[in-house]
Motif scaffolding. Structure first.
Motif, PDB file in Angstrom:
ATOM      1  N   ALA A   1      48.656 -14.969  38.936  1.00  0.00           N
ATOM      2  CA  ALA A   1      48.429 -14.475  37.572  1.00  0.00           C
ATOM      3  C   ALA A   1      48.206 -15.629  36.602  1.00  0.00           C
ATOM      4  O   ALA A   1      47.376 -15.534  35.691  1.00  0.00           O
ATOM      5  CB  ALA A   1      49.614 -13.623  37.127  1.00  0.00           C
ATOM      6  N   ALA A   2      48.929 -16.725  36.802  1.00  0.00           N
ATOM      7  CA  ALA A   2      48.801 -17.874  35.906  1.00  0.00           C
ATOM      8  C   ALA A   2      47.388 -18.441  35.934  1.00  0.00           C
ATOM      9  O   ALA A   2      46.875 -18.915  34.917  1.00  0.00           O
ATOM     10  CB  ALA A   2      49.814 -18.952  36.296  1.00  0.00           C
ATOM     11  N   ARG A   3      46.738 -18.375  37.064  1.00  0.00           N
ATOM     12  CA  ARG A   3      45.386 -18.934  37.182  1.00  0.00           C
ATOM     13  C   ARG A   3      44.354 -18.092  36.433  1.00  0.00           C
ATOM     14  O   ARG A   3      43.291 -18.599  36.054  1.00  0.00           O
ATOM     15  CB  ARG A   3      45.010 -19.073  38.654  1.00  0.00           C
ATOM     16  CG  ARG A   3      45.846 -20.113  39.397  1.00  0.00           C
ATOM     17  CD  ARG A   3      45.509 -20.162  40.868  1.00  0.00           C
ATOM     18  NE  ARG A   3      44.105 -20.538  41.107  1.00  0.00           N
ATOM     19  CZ  ARG A   3      43.556 -20.576  42.320  1.00  0.00           C
ATOM     20  NH1 ARG A   3      44.278 -20.246  43.389  1.00  0.00           N
ATOM     21  NH2 ARG A   3      42.282 -20.926  42.467  1.00  0.00           N
ATOM     22  N   TRP A   4      44.645 -16.805  36.215  1.00  0.00           N
ATOM     23  CA  TRP A   4      43.692 -15.936  35.524  1.00  0.00           C
ATOM     24  C   TRP A   4      43.844 -16.007  34.001  1.00  0.00           C
ATOM     25  O   TRP A   4      42.971 -15.533  33.278  1.00  0.00           O
ATOM     26  CB  TRP A   4      43.873 -14.490  35.971  1.00  0.00           C
ATOM     27  CG  TRP A   4      43.373 -14.203  37.353  1.00  0.00           C
ATOM     28  CD1 TRP A   4      44.088 -14.258  38.512  1.00  0.00           C
ATOM     29  CD2 TRP A   4      42.046 -13.811  37.730  1.00  0.00           C
ATOM     30  NE1 TRP A   4      43.296 -13.927  39.591  1.00  0.00           N
ATOM     31  CE2 TRP A   4      42.037 -13.650  39.141  1.00  0.00           C
ATOM     32  CE3 TRP A   4      40.871 -13.584  37.019  1.00  0.00           C
ATOM     33  CZ2 TRP A   4      40.899 -13.273  39.836  1.00  0.00           C
ATOM     34  CZ3 TRP A   4      39.733 -13.209  37.720  1.00  0.00           C
ATOM     35  CH2 TRP A   4      39.751 -13.059  39.108  1.00  0.00           C
ATOM     36  N   LEU A   5      44.946 -16.564  33.503  1.00  0.00           N
ATOM     37  CA  LEU A   5      45.216 -16.542  32.062  1.00  0.00           C
ATOM     38  C   LEU A   5      44.101 -17.191  31.244  1.00  0.00           C
ATOM     39  O   LEU A   5      43.618 -16.613  30.267  1.00  0.00           O
ATOM     40  CB  LEU A   5      46.538 -17.244  31.757  1.00  0.00           C
ATOM     41  CG  LEU A   5      47.825 -16.416  31.840  1.00  0.00           C
ATOM     42  CD1 LEU A   5      49.009 -17.284  31.468  1.00  0.00           C
ATOM     43  CD2 LEU A   5      47.775 -15.182  30.959  1.00  0.00           C
ATOM     44  N   ALA A   6      43.721 -18.412  31.623  1.00  0.00           N
ATOM     45  CA  ALA A   6      42.737 -19.143  30.828  1.00  0.00           C
ATOM     46  C   ALA A   6      41.395 -18.426  30.791  1.00  0.00           C
ATOM     47  O   ALA A   6      40.693 -18.444  29.769  1.00  0.00           O
ATOM     48  CB  ALA A   6      42.567 -20.556  31.373  1.00  0.00           C
TER      49      ALA A   6
END
Length: 343
Positions: A94-99
């Motif tokens: 999920a963290a990788r999709w934030l930006a």
């Protein structure tokens, strides 16, 4: 980036994450396919324009496209920080999709099935520069429920016979108010949220005065209208009205209005269901007006209703230069002047 072949089938590229038909591009991406015609679309959240194009693959051709996505708005510069309160990926994924979505935070929820596999009990979240992933939230998906308890995980698997209202009082022993329970988990106050406003147990949760927010936009709203669920209403507030592709959204909206009209001032939030629903991170999102990017301040702003929800349009409103959630008072028989500004 979404790539479709001539038959409309979604294509996976190499070198990145692939979820719900979307390829996450963080570095040069390679797509290898069979000869034929393809079309693609490119997105970077609602603050940017979208791009699209097409190409033909054969064994001897080569070429390139340059896509520029104009930025329409920068909500972070206006102190609006976006979040998605319903995600089913791992915190790291999920963290990788934030930006790519221009979000400040996302919530990874765990249900009994995930807890059986050990997920959610140990990990407290992932921090990425000025953004973060919360992963200590429990989603009660049992029949009749649809309650999310943020910053709280049950000590053991929840038996089927334990009512959801009992689960709510376990997480929040005291109702909201001046003397409410101020206990915190992972340095964050427990936040009780209704994910499914059409659920059987909603009246019990509302009567308990422990609910902090309601997901007005949630998994009942998906990009593909044909995949949206039909509303299962315990009591239909307007028989015969909720028909067609918009039925679920209209039913939830109608119930939310009745909740407000009953005197329950509960803010709206949003979640996409990314990871299991046919959507993408931030398709449904909530922006909170905060002066800092700390987790505690963001959740406090959401509880106070200093926020707005959206699945695309970025309509910011101020009344008397105050964000949503402000309260204006006037004495009896006195008028009050309200200046409304929209961006």
């Amino acid at each position: 980036v979404r790539i479709l072949d001539a038959k409309g089938r979604m294509q996976k590229a190499r070198g990145g994450l692939f979820q719900s038909g979307w390829n996450l591009v963080q570095s040069p991406m390679v797509f290898r396919g069979r000869p034929g015609d393809y079309r693609y679309s490119v997105a970077k959240g609602p603050e940017y324009a979208t791009g699209r194009g097409d190409f033909t693959l054969d064994k001897r051709s080569q070429g390139y496209d340059v896509l520029r996505l104009p930025r329409h708005a920068n909500l972070a510069d206006e102190a609006w920080l976006g979040g998605d309160l319903l995600c089913s990926l791992s915190p790291e994924a999920a963290a990788r999709w934030l930006a790519a979505e221009g979000l400040t935070m996302a919530v990874v929820v765990s249900s009994d099935r995930e807890l059986k596999n050990g997920a959610g009990r140990e990990k407290q979240g992932v921090r990425i520069e000025e953004a973060w992933i919360d992963s200590r939230s429990y989603w009660d998906k049992r029949q009749g429920s649809g309650l999310i308890l943020h910053h709280w995980i049950p000590p053991a698997e929840v038996p089927e016979e334990v009512p959801s209202s009992r689960l709510l009082t376990m997480a929040k022993p005291k109702p909201n108010g001046p003397d409410s329970d101020r206990r915190v988990v992972d340095d964050l106050q427990v936040h009780a949220e209704i994910q499914d406003l059409t659920a059987r147990d909603v009246p019990l949760w509302l009567a308990s005065n422990r609910i902090d927010s309601i997901q007005l936009l949630s998994t009942h709203l998906l990009p593909d209208a044909t995949q949206r669920p039909r509303p299962q209403l315990v009591v239909d507030p307007d028989p015969g009205r909720f028909q067609g592709d918009r039925a679920a959204g209209q039913a939830v909206e109608a119930i939310y209005w009745k909740t407000l009209e009953a005197g329950l001032r509960i803010p709206a939030t949003a979640g996409s269901g990314f990871g299991k629903a046919a959507t993408h991170l931030g398709y449904n999102r909530v922006y909170a007006a905060v002066a800092s990017s700390t987790r505690a301040d963001w959740w406090q702003a959401a509880r106070q209703g200093r926020s707005f929800v959206t699945s695309g349009p970025l309509l910011r409103v101020q009344i008397n230069e105050q964000p949503p959630g402000a309260i204006f008072q006037a004495k009896r028989d006195q008028s009050i002047e309200l200046d409304i500004a929209l961006t």
